[in-house]
Design a protein around this motif. Sequence first.
Motif, PDB file in Angstrom:
ATOM      1  N   GLY A  75       2.965  37.774  48.132  1.00 48.83           N
ATOM      2  CA  GLY A  75       2.374  37.692  46.807  1.00 48.83           C
ATOM      3  C   GLY A  75       2.916  38.798  45.916  1.00 48.83           C
ATOM      4  O   GLY A  75       3.494  39.775  46.386  1.00 48.83           O
ATOM      5  N   VAL A  76       2.744  38.623  44.619  1.00 45.36           N
ATOM      6  CA  VAL A  76       3.176  39.623  43.639  1.00 45.36           C
ATOM      7  C   VAL A  76       1.975  39.963  42.771  1.00 45.36           C
ATOM      8  O   VAL A  76       1.282  39.069  42.275  1.00 45.36           O
ATOM      9  N   VAL A  77       1.724  41.259  42.603  1.00 47.89           N
ATOM     10  CA  VAL A  77       0.629  41.717  41.738  1.00 47.89           C
ATOM     11  C   VAL A  77       1.205  42.385  40.499  1.00 47.89           C
ATOM     12  O   VAL A  77       2.262  42.999  40.549  1.00 47.89           O
ATOM     13  N   ALA A  78       0.491  42.241  39.390  1.00 53.91           N
ATOM     14  CA  ALA A  78       0.958  42.792  38.119  1.00 53.91           C
ATOM     15  C   ALA A  78       0.620  44.263  37.952  1.00 53.91           C
ATOM     16  O   ALA A  78       1.304  44.981  37.228  1.00 53.91           O
ATOM     17  N   VAL A  79      -0.441  44.721  38.613  1.00 50.71           N
ATOM     18  CA  VAL A  79      -0.886  46.109  38.504  1.00 50.71           C
ATOM     19  C   VAL A  79      -1.339  46.593  39.876  1.00 50.71           C
ATOM     20  O   VAL A  79      -1.606  45.796  40.770  1.00 50.71           O
ATOM     21  N   ALA A  80      -1.429  47.905  40.013  1.00 52.35           N
ATOM     22  CA  ALA A  80      -1.875  48.529  41.257  1.00 52.35           C
ATOM     23  C   ALA A  80      -2.626  49.807  40.903  1.00 52.35           C
ATOM     24  O   ALA A  80      -2.597  50.249  39.747  1.00 52.35           O
ATOM     25  N   PRO A  81      -3.292  50.423  41.875  1.00 53.77           N
ATOM     26  CA  PRO A  81      -4.011  51.662  41.576  1.00 53.77           C
ATOM     27  C   PRO A  81      -3.116  52.680  40.874  1.00 53.77           C
ATOM     28  O   PRO A  81      -1.950  52.867  41.236  1.00 53.77           O
ATOM     29  N   GLY A  82      -3.646  53.275  39.838  1.00 52.19           N
ATOM     30  CA  GLY A  82      -2.904  54.251  39.050  1.00 52.19           C
ATOM     31  C   GLY A  82      -2.237  53.652  37.827  1.00 52.19           C
ATOM     32  O   GLY A  82      -1.878  54.362  36.889  1.00 52.19           O
ATOM     33  N   ALA A  83      -2.056  52.339  37.813  1.00 55.48           N
ATOM     34  CA  ALA A  83      -1.455  51.668  36.657  1.00 55.48           C
ATOM     35  C   ALA A  83      -2.523  51.411  35.600  1.00 55.48           C
ATOM     36  O   ALA A  83      -3.680  51.118  35.930  1.00 55.48           O
ATOM     37  N   ILE A  84      -2.141  51.514  34.361  1.00 54.95           N
ATOM     38  CA  ILE A  84      -3.060  51.221  33.266  1.00 54.95           C
ATOM     39  C   ILE A  84      -3.472  49.753  33.375  1.00 54.95           C
ATOM     40  O   ILE A  84      -2.634  48.878  33.532  1.00 54.95           O
ATOM     41  N   GLY A  85      -4.766  49.509  33.325  1.00 57.61           N
ATOM     42  CA  GLY A  85      -5.272  48.146  33.364  1.00 57.61           C
ATOM     43  C   GLY A  85      -5.617  47.627  34.741  1.00 57.61           C
ATOM     44  O   GLY A  85      -6.013  46.476  34.884  1.00 57.61           O
ATOM     45  N   TYR A  86      -5.488  48.439  35.791  1.00 60.11           N
ATOM     46  CA  TYR A  86      -5.879  47.983  37.134  1.00 60.11           C
ATOM     47  C   TYR A  86      -7.405  47.944  37.194  1.00 60.11           C
ATOM     48  O   TYR A  86      -8.069  48.921  36.886  1.00 60.11           O
ATOM     49  N   HIS A  87      -7.952  46.810  37.591  1.00 60.52           N
ATOM     50  CA  HIS A  87      -9.405  46.608  37.613  1.00 60.52           C
ATOM     51  C   HIS A  87      -9.964  46.601  39.032  1.00 60.52           C
ATOM     52  O   HIS A  87     -10.963  45.930  39.304  1.00 60.52           O
ATOM     53  N   GLY A  88      -9.340  47.277  39.943  1.00 58.90           N
ATOM     54  CA  GLY A  88      -9.892  47.411  41.287  1.00 58.90           C
ATOM     55  C   GLY A  88      -9.676  46.219  42.191  1.00 58.90           C
ATOM     56  O   GLY A  88     -10.333  46.103  43.220  1.00 58.90           O
ATOM     57  N   GLY A  89      -8.786  45.317  41.830  1.00 64.39           N
ATOM     58  CA  GLY A  89      -8.508  44.179  42.694  1.00 64.39           C
ATOM     59  C   GLY A  89      -9.251  42.913  42.337  1.00 64.39           C
ATOM     60  O   GLY A  89      -9.605  42.127  43.203  1.00 64.39           O
ATOM     61  N   HIS A  90      -9.499  42.681  41.069  1.00 66.07           N
ATOM     62  CA  HIS A  90     -10.097  41.432  40.587  1.00 66.07           C
ATOM     63  C   HIS A  90      -8.941  40.539  40.128  1.00 66.07           C
ATOM     64  O   HIS A  90      -8.499  40.619  38.981  1.00 66.07           O
ATOM     65  N   TRP A  91      -8.431  39.690  41.045  1.00 61.86           N
ATOM     66  CA  TRP A  91      -7.162  38.992  40.813  1.00 61.86           C
ATOM     67  C   TRP A  91      -7.324  37.634  40.155  1.00 61.86           C
ATOM     68  O   TRP A  91      -8.132  36.810  40.574  1.00 61.86           O
ATOM     69  N   LYS A  92      -6.498  37.414  39.148  1.00 65.29           N
ATOM     70  CA  LYS A  92      -6.375  36.155  38.424  1.00 65.29           C
ATOM     71  C   LYS A  92      -5.202  35.417  39.078  1.00 65.29           C
ATOM     72  O   LYS A  92      -4.067  35.876  39.028  1.00 65.29           O
ATOM     73  N   PHE A  93      -5.470  34.282  39.710  1.00 66.33           N
ATOM     74  CA  PHE A  93      -4.476  33.618  40.554  1.00 66.33           C
ATOM     75  C   PHE A  93      -3.555  32.670  39.775  1.00 66.33           C
ATOM     76  O   PHE A  93      -4.022  31.815  39.030  1.00 66.33           O
ATOM     77  N   PHE A  94      -2.260  32.841  40.022  1.00 65.44           N
ATOM     78  CA  PHE A  94      -1.235  31.948  39.492  1.00 65.44           C
ATOM     79  C   PHE A  94      -0.409  31.433  40.660  1.00 65.44           C
ATOM     80  O   PHE A  94       0.016  32.214  41.519  1.00 65.44           O
ATOM     81  N   LEU A  95      -0.168  30.125  40.710  1.00 62.23           N
ATOM     82  CA  LEU A  95       0.672  29.536  41.739  1.00 62.23           C
ATOM     83  C   LEU A  95       2.091  29.401  41.195  1.00 62.23           C
ATOM     84  O   LEU A  95       2.302  28.827  40.124  1.00 62.23           O
ATOM     85  N   VAL A  96       3.044  29.938  41.939  1.00 59.10           N
ATOM     86  CA  VAL A  96       4.455  29.897  41.553  1.00 59.10           C
ATOM     87  C   VAL A  96       5.161  28.918  42.480  1.00 59.10           C
ATOM     88  O   VAL A  96       5.066  29.035  43.707  1.00 59.10           O
ATOM     89  N   THR A  97       5.870  27.956  41.898  1.00 60.78           N
ATOM     90  CA  THR A  97       6.598  26.952  42.662  1.00 60.78           C
ATOM     91  C   THR A  97       8.046  26.929  42.202  1.00 60.78           C
ATOM     92  O   THR A  97       8.317  26.842  40.993  1.00 60.78           O
ATOM     93  N   PHE A  98       8.973  27.051  43.138  1.00 60.57           N
ATOM     94  CA  PHE A  98      10.384  26.933  42.785  1.00 60.57           C
ATOM     95  C   PHE A  98      10.677  25.486  42.419  1.00 60.57           C
ATOM     96  O   PHE A  98      10.228  24.556  43.093  1.00 60.57           O
ATOM     97  N   ASN A  99      11.410  25.293  41.332  1.00 62.26           N
ATOM     98  CA  ASN A  99      11.713  23.967  40.828  1.00 62.26           C
ATOM     99  C   ASN A  99      12.740  23.268  41.714  1.00 62.26           C
ATOM    100  O   ASN A  99      13.538  23.931  42.388  1.00 62.26           O
ATOM    101  N   PRO A 100      12.734  21.927  41.706  1.00 64.87           N
ATOM    102  CA  PRO A 100      13.708  21.176  42.505  1.00 64.87           C
ATOM    103  C   PRO A 100      15.146  21.611  42.171  1.00 64.87           C
ATOM    104  O   PRO A 100      15.477  21.853  41.016  1.00 64.87           O
ATOM    105  N   GLY A 101      15.948  21.730  43.213  1.00 66.27           N
ATOM    106  CA  GLY A 101      17.339  22.116  43.030  1.00 66.27           C
ATOM    107  C   GLY A 101      17.573  23.617  43.028  1.00 66.27           C
ATOM    108  O   GLY A 101      18.721  24.068  43.009  1.00 66.27           O
ATOM    109  N   VAL A 102      16.500  24.402  43.042  1.00 66.04           N
ATOM    110  CA  VAL A 102      16.622  25.865  43.046  1.00 66.04           C
ATOM    111  C   VAL A 102      16.357  26.364  44.471  1.00 66.04           C
ATOM    112  O   VAL A 102      15.319  26.062  45.049  1.00 66.04           O
ATOM    113  N   THR A 103      17.294  27.110  45.020  1.00 65.41           N
ATOM    114  CA  THR A 103      17.076  27.734  46.324  1.00 65.41           C
ATOM    115  C   THR A 103      16.144  28.923  46.126  1.00 65.41           C
ATOM    116  O   THR A 103      16.462  29.828  45.354  1.00 65.41           O
ATOM    117  N   PRO A 104      14.984  28.907  46.800  1.00 66.49           N
ATOM    118  CA  PRO A 104      14.035  30.013  46.616  1.00 66.49           C
ATOM    119  C   PRO A 104      14.643  31.371  46.971  1.00 66.49           C
ATOM    120  O   PRO A 104      15.453  31.477  47.890  1.00 66.49           O
TER     121      PRO A 104
END
Length: 138
Positions: A75-104
């Motif tokens: 997984g990839v997170v946008a912020v971590a402890p010490g970063a401005i805007g880190y809310h203690g681990g309240h994650w907004k989930f986004f699903l990332v899918t590689f498009n057809p024809g793209v090698t992940p």
Amino acid sequence: MKTPRVVMLTSAIAAITVLLSSPRVNAVTPPFVFPDGCCYYNGTLVRTVVPPASNPREGQDNFYGFSNADPNQKGVVAVAPGAIGYHGGHWKFFLVTFNPGVTPYVLTSEAAVLAAQTAGDVTIVRIPEMDFKCPIQF
């Protein structure tokens, strides 16, 4: 008789359970199953402090899970402890899918995920029912 809200919550939990148990959804699996780190923050592996807890529609910080990624992807997170805007681990989930024809390939930061989207390599979908709480640390 169950109220519509209880039925909706039960359905959301069932959907999350199916997604989390699917072998085809590697980084959507709860982050605590990765002993060498749960996710990337700006190219650095971070780990969880406690197992994640479901928190539908309450996420504040971006978390990117992957449905058809490179086997080394986490997984990839946008912020971590010490970063401005880190809310203690309240994650907004986004699903990332590689498009057809793209090698992940491995993405290790929010900037890389968004650049892959701009390049047309991935599609990103917000799934608020998958929001969760889970503090992280370096």
